[in-house]
Design a protein around this motif. Sequence first.
Motif, mmCIF file in Angstrom:
data_model
loop_
_atom_site.group_PDB
_atom_site.id
_atom_site.type_symbol
_atom_site.label_atom_id
_atom_site.label_comp_id
_atom_site.label_asym_id
_atom_site.label_seq_id
_atom_site.Cartn_x
_atom_site.Cartn_y
_atom_site.Cartn_z
ATOM 1 N N CYS A 23 0.752 -1.161 -0.189
ATOM 2 C CA CYS A 23 0.054 -0.076 -0.135
ATOM 3 C C CYS A 23 0.907 1.293 0.048
ATOM 4 C CB CYS A 23 -0.853 -0.082 1.102
ATOM 5 S SG CYS A 23 -1.922 1.439 1.217
ATOM 6 N N HIS A 24 0.905 2.092 -1.010
ATOM 7 C CA HIS A 24 1.322 3.176 -1.243
ATOM 8 C C HIS A 24 1.301 4.292 -0.372
ATOM 9 C CE1 HIS A 24 3.757 1.287 -4.572
ATOM 10 N NE2 HIS A 24 2.569 1.189 -5.279
ATOM 11 N N GLU A 25 -0.142 4.267 0.187
ATOM 12 C CA GLU A 25 -0.715 5.378 1.080
ATOM 13 C C GLU A 25 -0.611 5.163 2.590
ATOM 14 O OE1 GLU A 25 -2.311 3.922 -1.783
ATOM 15 O OE2 GLU A 25 -1.520 5.776 -2.939
ATOM 16 N N PHE A 42 -7.466 7.442 3.812
ATOM 17 C CA PHE A 42 -6.256 7.206 3.132
ATOM 18 C C PHE A 42 -6.079 6.382 1.878
ATOM 19 C CE2 PHE A 42 -3.576 7.705 7.409
ATOM 20 C CZ PHE A 42 -3.492 9.100 7.399
ATOM 21 N N CYS A 43 -7.156 5.494 1.836
ATOM 22 C CA CYS A 43 -7.309 4.597 0.835
ATOM 23 C C CYS A 43 -7.835 5.259 -0.289
ATOM 24 C CB CYS A 43 -8.324 3.612 1.040
ATOM 25 S SG CYS A 43 -8.668 2.286 0.069
ATOM 26 N N ASP A 44 -7.020 4.982 -1.567
ATOM 27 C CA ASP A 44 -7.588 5.645 -2.716
ATOM 28 C C ASP A 44 -8.466 4.752 -3.604
ATOM 29 O OD1 ASP A 44 -5.881 3.715 -3.492
ATOM 30 O OD2 ASP A 44 -4.472 5.012 -4.463
ATOM 31 N N GLY A 45 -8.642 3.508 -3.214
ATOM 32 C CA GLY A 45 -9.592 2.379 -3.814
ATOM 33 C C GLY A 45 -8.934 1.749 -5.112
ATOM 34 N N PHE A 46 -7.794 2.155 -5.391
ATOM 35 C CA PHE A 46 -7.072 1.503 -6.742
ATOM 36 C C PHE A 46 -6.791 0.203 -6.148
ATOM 37 C CE2 PHE A 46 -5.675 5.806 -8.213
ATOM 38 C CZ PHE A 46 -6.750 6.264 -8.589
ATOM 39 N N GLY A 47 -6.531 -0.242 -5.390
ATOM 40 C CA GLY A 47 -6.415 -1.778 -4.939
ATOM 41 C C GLY A 47 -5.126 -2.173 -5.349
ATOM 42 N N ALA A 72 -3.635 14.454 3.770
ATOM 43 C CA ALA A 72 -3.632 13.454 4.795
ATOM 44 C C ALA A 72 -2.769 12.563 4.477
ATOM 45 C CB ALA A 72 -5.088 12.997 5.423
ATOM 46 N N VAL A 73 -2.637 11.597 3.332
ATOM 47 C CA VAL A 73 -1.619 10.523 3.206
ATOM 48 C C VAL A 73 -0.238 11.250 3.220
ATOM 49 C CG1 VAL A 73 -0.880 9.277 1.447
ATOM 50 C CG2 VAL A 73 -3.296 9.371 1.798
ATOM 51 N N GLU A 74 -0.080 12.390 2.470
ATOM 52 C CA GLU A 74 1.557 13.000 2.454
ATOM 53 C C GLU A 74 1.643 13.217 4.117
ATOM 54 O OE1 GLU A 74 3.523 12.958 -0.057
ATOM 55 O OE2 GLU A 74 2.143 11.571 -0.954
ATOM 56 N N LYS A 75 0.807 13.928 4.687
ATOM 57 C CA LYS A 75 1.146 14.080 6.058
ATOM 58 C C LYS A 75 1.453 12.989 6.797
ATOM 59 C CE LYS A 75 -0.611 16.387 10.212
ATOM 60 N NZ LYS A 75 -1.847 17.158 10.766
ATOM 61 N N LEU A 80 5.617 9.112 9.371
ATOM 62 C CA LEU A 80 6.153 7.962 9.474
ATOM 63 C C LEU A 80 8.052 8.221 9.424
ATOM 64 C CD1 LEU A 80 3.721 5.653 7.794
ATOM 65 C CD2 LEU A 80 4.308 5.750 10.085
ATOM 66 N N GLN A 81 8.068 9.113 8.414
ATOM 67 C CA GLN A 81 9.622 9.441 8.316
ATOM 68 C C GLN A 81 10.249 9.765 9.378
ATOM 69 O OE1 GLN A 81 9.661 11.431 4.618
ATOM 70 N NE2 GLN A 81 9.303 10.047 3.246
#
Length: 242
Positions: A23-25, A42-47, A72-75, A80-81
């Motif tokens: 999951c990239h997000e 956070f979920c873009d739904g692309f799967g 919010a995903v980028e934040k 996490l970093q």
Amino acid sequence: MIRKIVHIDEEKCTGCGLCAAACHENAIIMQNGKAHLLRDDFCDGFGDCLPACPAGAITIEERESEAYNPSAVEKRKVELQQEAFHNHVGQHCPGSALHTFNRAEQEEDIKDSYSKNAEIHSELMQWPVQIKLLPVEAPFYNNANLLVAADCTAYAYAAFHRDFIHKHITLIGCPKLDDGDYTEKLTQIIANNEIKSLTVVRMEVPCCGGIERACINALKASGKFIPWKVVVISRDGHIVED
């Protein structure tokens, strides 16, 4: 709003963690040995996580949900970093002290052992090997000799494949770099499978004690009595405790 979003079937989930890694997000997290959707937005739904799941526990459903929030995903990624930097770099750890080893005296022995004509074979019996990626139940655990090793040990100890991985199912991890405690997952692995023995291989550095404690606590929690031992490897690649 009604939109497409990931659905995780906890009954099918084996806790392998492959979906979270895919999951990239960072929308999927592992809790109590199962995958969970952290936040709808956070979920873009692309799967992207769907093909990573070996158990078919993930599907895409249409339901009422918050809209995908890329900000919010980028934040979350930045947080996490920063957390990783604080936990793994910003804090002083005795086990991260620099050491240099003089290998000149061993050079001839190394040449003899690893000559160009010598064929060296891997002893690895399964994949994946990371504790966080392994399922809690799998056919290869049946009547297995379990090796739980700190990942640095294979680099420090030259004959790691020959002396430890040989005829063992291998689980590796680093209690300093991996999030969470391994105890719960190791408990499930030992409790839910016919494990014949447990060998723990760790480095002599203090932070490596976490992997030993997790294994001991898992053995106690599993309620099983199986042969087990702990082997400690020095930073210059020798067994210092067996």
